[in-house]
Design a protein around this motif. Sequence first.
Motif, short mmCIF file in Angstrom:
data_model
loop_
_atom_site.label_atom_id
_atom_site.label_comp_id
_atom_site.label_asym_id
_atom_site.label_seq_id
_atom_site.Cartn_x
_atom_site.Cartn_y
_atom_site.Cartn_z
N ALA A 225 0.67 -1.19 0.03
CA ALA A 225 0.38 -0.23 -0.18
C ALA A 225 1.28 1.51 -0.13
O ALA A 225 1.90 1.36 0.67
CB ALA A 225 -0.59 0.30 1.18
N THR A 226 0.58 2.32 -0.49
CA THR A 226 1.34 3.62 -0.70
C THR A 226 0.75 4.46 0.44
O THR A 226 1.23 5.31 0.63
CB THR A 226 1.17 4.40 -1.92
OG1 THR A 226 -0.68 4.06 -2.67
CG2 THR A 226 1.29 3.11 -3.22
N ASP A 227 -1.18 4.32 1.03
CA ASP A 227 -1.20 4.87 2.05
C ASP A 227 -2.18 3.98 2.76
O ASP A 227 -2.23 3.66 1.85
CB ASP A 227 -2.16 6.40 1.42
CG ASP A 227 -1.71 7.51 -0.14
OD1 ASP A 227 -0.50 8.26 0.71
OD2 ASP A 227 -1.10 6.74 -1.06
N ALA A 228 -2.31 4.71 3.72
CA ALA A 228 -3.47 3.59 5.21
C ALA A 228 -4.41 4.64 5.76
O ALA A 228 -3.87 6.27 5.84
CB ALA A 228 -2.70 2.74 6.16
N MET A 229 -5.59 4.16 6.05
CA MET A 229 -6.23 5.31 6.38
C MET A 229 -7.21 4.49 7.52
O MET A 229 -7.67 3.70 6.93
CB MET A 229 -6.83 5.42 6.04
CG MET A 229 -8.28 6.85 6.03
SD MET A 229 -8.40 8.23 4.66
CE MET A 229 -9.76 9.10 6.11
N ASP A 230 -7.84 5.19 8.51
CA ASP A 230 -8.52 4.64 9.47
C ASP A 230 -9.84 4.95 9.25
O ASP A 230 -10.66 6.57 8.56
CB ASP A 230 -7.91 4.72 11.03
CG ASP A 230 -8.72 3.96 12.29
OD1 ASP A 230 -9.62 3.75 11.88
OD2 ASP A 230 -8.43 4.62 13.58
N PRO A 231 -10.47 4.36 9.05
CA PRO A 231 -12.06 4.17 8.27
C PRO A 231 -12.90 5.26 8.86
O PRO A 231 -14.44 5.78 9.40
CB PRO A 231 -12.70 3.13 8.26
CG PRO A 231 -12.36 2.30 8.46
CD PRO A 231 -10.91 2.38 8.88
N MET A 232 -12.59 5.41 10.71
CA MET A 232 -13.30 5.15 12.07
C MET A 232 -12.79 6.90 12.31
O MET A 232 -13.73 7.67 13.09
CB MET A 232 -12.93 5.05 13.22
CG MET A 232 -13.16 3.23 13.13
SD MET A 232 -14.74 2.90 12.63
CE MET A 232 -16.00 3.42 13.78
N GLU A 233 -12.48 7.44 11.09
CA GLU A 233 -11.69 9.04 11.85
C GLU A 233 -12.80 9.86 11.48
O GLU A 233 -13.77 9.52 10.46
CB GLU A 233 -10.36 10.01 10.25
CG GLU A 233 -9.11 8.87 10.75
CD GLU A 233 -8.31 9.49 10.06
OE1 GLU A 233 -8.81 10.39 9.32
OE2 GLU A 233 -7.07 9.41 10.67
N ASP A 234 -13.41 11.26 11.34
CA ASP A 234 -14.16 12.12 10.42
C ASP A 234 -13.68 12.09 9.71
O ASP A 234 -12.97 12.15 9.21
CB ASP A 234 -14.18 13.54 12.14
CG ASP A 234 -14.79 13.15 13.64
OD1 ASP A 234 -15.21 11.66 13.57
OD2 ASP A 234 -13.95 13.84 13.75
N ASN A 235 -15.53 12.12 9.04
CA ASN A 235 -15.57 12.28 7.78
C ASN A 235 -14.37 11.74 6.84
O ASN A 235 -13.96 12.74 6.30
CB ASN A 235 -15.09 13.55 7.67
CG ASN A 235 -16.52 15.10 8.13
OD1 ASN A 235 -17.31 14.54 8.02
ND2 ASN A 235 -15.17 16.31 8.70
N ALA A 236 -14.76 10.07 6.51
CA ALA A 236 -13.60 9.63 6.42
C ALA A 236 -13.50 9.09 4.55
O ALA A 236 -12.88 9.35 4.34
CB ALA A 236 -13.38 8.32 7.05
N THR A 237 -15.13 9.57 4.79
CA THR A 237 -15.20 9.66 3.33
C THR A 237 -14.82 10.57 2.68
O THR A 237 -14.51 10.54 0.96
CB THR A 237 -16.34 9.09 3.09
OG1 THR A 237 -16.96 7.72 3.22
CG2 THR A 237 -17.47 9.01 1.32
N LYS A 238 -15.46 11.66 3.25
CA LYS A 238 -15.02 13.25 2.31
C LYS A 238 -13.23 12.78 2.28
O LYS A 238 -13.03 13.67 1.29
CB LYS A 238 -15.28 14.46 3.30
CG LYS A 238 -17.24 14.27 3.00
CD LYS A 238 -17.18 15.43 3.67
CE LYS A 238 -18.25 15.92 3.94
NZ LYS A 238 -19.69 16.23 4.55
N SER A 239 -12.43 12.63 3.18
CA SER A 239 -11.10 12.62 3.31
C SER A 239 -11.08 11.99 2.38
O SER A 239 -9.40 12.26 1.67
CB SER A 239 -11.15 12.36 4.70
OG SER A 239 -10.77 13.24 5.85
N LEU A 240 -11.17 10.78 1.92
CA LEU A 240 -11.01 10.11 0.33
C LEU A 240 -10.80 10.33 -0.97
O LEU A 240 -9.76 10.06 -1.28
CB LEU A 240 -11.56 8.50 0.84
CG LEU A 240 -10.76 7.72 2.16
CD1 LEU A 240 -11.70 6.48 2.32
CD2 LEU A 240 -9.28 7.49 1.53
N LEU A 241 -11.87 10.82 -0.81
CA LEU A 241 -12.07 11.90 -2.26
C LEU A 241 -11.56 12.86 -2.35
O LEU A 241 -11.05 12.81 -3.06
CB LEU A 241 -14.07 12.15 -2.35
CG LEU A 241 -15.28 11.20 -2.54
CD1 LEU A 241 -16.30 11.54 -1.73
CD2 LEU A 241 -15.22 10.01 -3.30
#
Length: 360
Positions: A225-241
């Motif tokens: 993976a080039t990046d990793a993210m915690d989906p429990m963070e606030d506004n995770a979907t918006k951050s990913l977009l």
Amino acid sequence: MKAALLTAPKTPLEIVDAQTDNPMPHEVLIRTVACGVCRSDLHFADGAFPHPMPVILGHEAAGVVEKVGSEVTTVKPGDHVVTFFTVFCGKCDMCLSGKYTLCTSSAIRRPDGAPPRLTLDGDPLAQFINLSAYAEQMLVHENACVAIDKEMPLEKAALLGCAVLTGAGAVFNDSKVRPGETVAIIGCGGIGLSAINAAKIAGAGRIVAIDPIASKRELALKIGATDAMDPMEDNATKSLLKSSGGGFDHAIECVGQPATAEMAWNILKRGGTATILGMIAPGKSVSIPGHTFLSAKKLQGSLLGGCVPPIDLPRLVQFYLRGDLDLDLMVAEEIRLDGINGALDGLRQGDTARSVIRFD
């Protein structure tokens, strides 16, 4: 033979002395060497998916052929094999159109009136998705196993039978990831890690691993993976977009929950494809806003990564042998059969990649 038997949902598996029948003309008796403990087994052990009981669970295995039926031509005694649960007949419409994983022909099962493949003190046992691999032996149809290069360590080869075929197959076959494309992998267990590794092999430009457990995100970064993210963070979907510049070309869901399937859809770019690998339990539904179909996004299911095992398994073995496919990082621990309940508890807690049962 020693085997781990489930007698009722939500109860510990029992180690019993079960028996296998002799192979019929198109069957193969395999000495099990290794078997991965997959979350799919847990779904049945905990009753989320129904299955006849008592049953010997386990479906992600590798071993050595001990005996073959009179008409078996694909393997011979002494061959090292990987098993897979999507047994195919090779003759039905699905098989002839290349959709081997979707074969439902009755030809791969024993005929009515034949003795059961598995028994316990003379009483029949249910065979779990054509395999029942939590046992020292497996008796399977010849089209449930493929011979592999003997240089391949069998404790690693076992993972190919489910996690890797499913995750890598979703990348290579279902999603057809092309060099430079962006890929999000939701869930970093065995299947998710395999998808990440395959996306790296495919030349994906950016691979984002999404998992709430920090240790799994760290493992995902090691495996490609080039990046990793915690989906429990606030506004995770918006951050990913935002971080993806408007969405991903591909999102591959490896959890089996409506919320994560919906996330896969929501983080796609226009024209992107979401592939759902996780087992969403009966009675649960995925909700998608109707107007979002106007963005020409695609939502698809997958079974064993749409693989053709006799072709894909030897290729995956070669990927491992030349160092492209990293199975070593996926194995959290090696255990004996009597450690199976502890391994299932580890899956319930979500804090492990893959436990592998060693029978040798």
